[in-house]
Design a protein around this motif. Structure first.
Motif, PDB file in Angstrom:
ATOM      1  N   PHE A 108     -22.190  31.147  67.369  1.00  0.00           N
ATOM      2  CA  PHE A 108     -21.536  31.252  68.587  1.00  0.00           C
ATOM      3  C   PHE A 108     -22.223  32.127  69.567  1.00  0.00           C
ATOM      4  O   PHE A 108     -22.965  32.891  69.562  1.00  0.00           O
ATOM      5  CB  PHE A 108     -20.162  31.648  68.066  1.00  0.00           C
TER       6      PHE A 108
ATOM      7  N   ASP B   1     -15.934  27.874  70.418  1.00  0.00           N
ATOM      8  CA  ASP B   1     -16.985  27.021  70.102  1.00  0.00           C
ATOM      9  C   ASP B   1     -17.634  27.713  69.001  1.00  0.00           C
ATOM     10  O   ASP B   1     -18.430  28.410  69.485  1.00  0.00           O
ATOM     11  CB  ASP B   1     -17.672  26.748  71.293  1.00  0.00           C
ATOM     12  N   VAL B   2     -17.524  27.520  67.802  1.00  0.00           N
ATOM     13  CA  VAL B   2     -18.267  28.100  66.675  1.00  0.00           C
ATOM     14  C   VAL B   2     -18.762  26.966  65.912  1.00  0.00           C
ATOM     15  O   VAL B   2     -17.776  25.829  65.374  1.00  0.00           O
ATOM     16  CB  VAL B   2     -17.339  29.102  65.883  1.00  0.00           C
ATOM     17  N   THR B   3     -20.147  27.162  65.443  1.00  0.00           N
ATOM     18  CA  THR B   3     -20.755  26.154  64.610  1.00  0.00           C
ATOM     19  C   THR B   3     -21.108  26.852  63.072  1.00  0.00           C
ATOM     20  O   THR B   3     -21.659  27.892  63.144  1.00  0.00           O
ATOM     21  CB  THR B   3     -21.800  25.839  65.117  1.00  0.00           C
TER      22      THR B   3
ATOM     23  N   THR C 122     -23.028  26.200  59.774  1.00  0.00           N
ATOM     24  CA  THR C 122     -24.127  25.141  59.539  1.00  0.00           C
ATOM     25  C   THR C 122     -24.751  25.515  57.754  1.00  0.00           C
ATOM     26  O   THR C 122     -24.980  26.740  57.585  1.00  0.00           O
ATOM     27  CB  THR C 122     -25.436  25.215  60.437  1.00  0.00           C
TER      28      THR C 122
ATOM     29  N   GLU D 205     -22.923  20.267  59.165  1.00  0.00           N
ATOM     30  CA  GLU D 205     -22.417  21.033  60.247  1.00  0.00           C
ATOM     31  C   GLU D 205     -21.022  20.881  60.636  1.00  0.00           C
ATOM     32  O   GLU D 205     -20.517  19.693  60.776  1.00  0.00           O
ATOM     33  CB  GLU D 205     -23.244  20.631  61.459  1.00  0.00           C
TER      34      GLU D 205
ATOM     35  N   LYS E 163     -17.952  22.036  63.350  1.00  0.00           N
ATOM     36  CA  LYS E 163     -17.672  22.756  64.609  1.00  0.00           C
ATOM     37  C   LYS E 163     -16.276  23.197  64.712  1.00  0.00           C
ATOM     38  O   LYS E 163     -15.430  22.206  64.486  1.00  0.00           O
ATOM     39  CB  LYS E 163     -18.194  22.210  65.919  1.00  0.00           C
TER      40      LYS E 163
ATOM     41  N   ALA F  77     -13.457  24.139  67.315  1.00  0.00           N
ATOM     42  CA  ALA F  77     -13.264  24.243  68.702  1.00  0.00           C
ATOM     43  C   ALA F  77     -11.826  24.383  69.016  1.00  0.00           C
ATOM     44  O   ALA F  77     -10.825  24.090  68.198  1.00  0.00           O
ATOM     45  CB  ALA F  77     -13.676  23.142  69.327  1.00  0.00           C
TER      46      ALA F  77
ATOM     47  N   TRP G 144     -11.701  20.716  64.159  1.00  0.00           N
ATOM     48  CA  TRP G 144     -12.701  20.926  63.256  1.00  0.00           C
ATOM     49  C   TRP G 144     -13.492  19.466  63.107  1.00  0.00           C
ATOM     50  O   TRP G 144     -12.780  18.605  62.698  1.00  0.00           O
ATOM     51  CB  TRP G 144     -12.551  21.608  61.996  1.00  0.00           C
ATOM     52  N   THR G 145     -14.548  19.518  63.712  1.00  0.00           N
ATOM     53  CA  THR G 145     -15.490  18.088  63.447  1.00  0.00           C
ATOM     54  C   THR G 145     -16.673  18.357  62.643  1.00  0.00           C
ATOM     55  O   THR G 145     -17.283  19.685  62.649  1.00  0.00           O
ATOM     56  CB  THR G 145     -15.832  17.419  64.763  1.00  0.00           C
ATOM     57  N   TRP G 146     -17.117  17.701  61.721  1.00  0.00           N
ATOM     58  CA  TRP G 146     -18.253  17.892  60.962  1.00  0.00           C
ATOM     59  C   TRP G 146     -19.181  16.548  60.878  1.00  0.00           C
ATOM     60  O   TRP G 146     -18.742  15.473  61.242  1.00  0.00           O
ATOM     61  CB  TRP G 146     -17.849  18.154  59.463  1.00  0.00           C
TER      62      TRP G 146
END
Length: 271
Positions: A167, A204-206, A208, A214, A216, A218, A265-267
């Motif tokens: 981030f 906005d944090v990823t 991994t 991955e 995210k 948001a 949350w998207t992956w």
């Protein structure tokens, strides 16, 4: 139904994603899987829970609203922690294949009457989930915060590497010896963290897991607490204000203006 899934649970499905919500245990997300891989730490206190009507720590459980000082329970801790609804029994308002809505009333020990709503929705293609919170008053205005406390697994258990957290925050809230923000904003420091960061353009944090996944996190809220001091899991907590915010940055819920927050949350799979 899996023998570990409570009878009260609501299970949502979309494509290869499955999410389980237990309204009897704080409207907690108890499981989130994609292609059969669990993303959340399992256990009664883990998964992902709602923080409301405050987030993180409130200084010794005390906060002021106008001339009045209120005392919240601290439960043998130095500070009041994570709100009142994370173990409460919520009511399922509606549920279909991909989405559900839940409510819980604010009562004692919170000094005012109100209601919290959480809406949970899986993306149609199974690539993400959106969580939305609303905090309403049933009468007088009051200060409040809202957010989420997910426990993401540090390792997905497939023989891969541990998660990496990425981030770019504008500032870090300096943490005092009492684990509360001092009021000073500093340049972000490397982990390990139990710290709050400011992102005025939105969270906005990823996360991994190299070669595996991955994810995210948001949100349009401006604060996120990152916690990675336990070996089993890491936490990325979007919230509407910093820890101890009832004292330092109150956001008032009024009869005409609720407190609303959402996170997505998207992956994507990396193999």
């Amino acid at each position: 139904m899996d023998r570990h899934t409570p009878a009260s649970a609501v299970t949502l499905r979309a494509a290869d994603a499955e999410l389980v919500v237990d309204p009897q245990n704080g409207c907690r997300l108890t499981s989130l899987t994609t292609r059969g891989t669990e993303l959340l730490r399992q256990g009664e206190k883990y998964g992902s829970f709602v923080m409301a009507p405050w987030c993180g720590r409130t200084d010794q459980g005390r906060f002021r609203n106008g001339p009045e000082v209120y005392q919240l329970p601290v439960d043998d801790r130095p500070h009041a922690l994570h709100g009142t609804v994370r173990s409460a029994v919520w009511r399922t308002v509606r549920a279909d294949e991909r989405s559900a809505a839940f409510t819980v009333d604010l009562t004692e020990p919170w000094p005012w009457e109100g209601r919290i709503t959480q809406v949970v929705e899986l993306a149609e293609d199974g690539s993400g989930v959106t969580l939305a919170l609303g905090v309403e008053t049933k009468g007088d205005s009051f200060p409040a915060q809202a957010g989420w406390h997910p426990w993401f697994l540090r390792n997905l258990g497939g023989g891969g590497e541990d998660v990496r957290i990425g981030f770019d925050a504008e500032w870090q809230e300096e943490r005092g010896a009492d684990h509360l923000p001092t009021g000073k904003r500093i340049d972000p420091r490397p982990g390990p963290w139990d710290d709050c960061f400011g992102m005025p353009e939105g969270i906005d944090v990823t996360l991994t897991w190299p070669g595996e996944l991955e994810l995210k996190v948001a949100s349009r809220v401006e604060w996120v607490v990152v916690y990675d001091e336990q070996p089993e899991a890491v936490c990325v907590e979007p919230q509407s204000g910093p820890p101890n915010g009832l004292n330092t940055l109150p956001r008032f819920v009024t009869p005409i203006e609720p407190l609303e927050a959402a996170t997505t949350w998207t992956w994507r799979h990396l193999s």
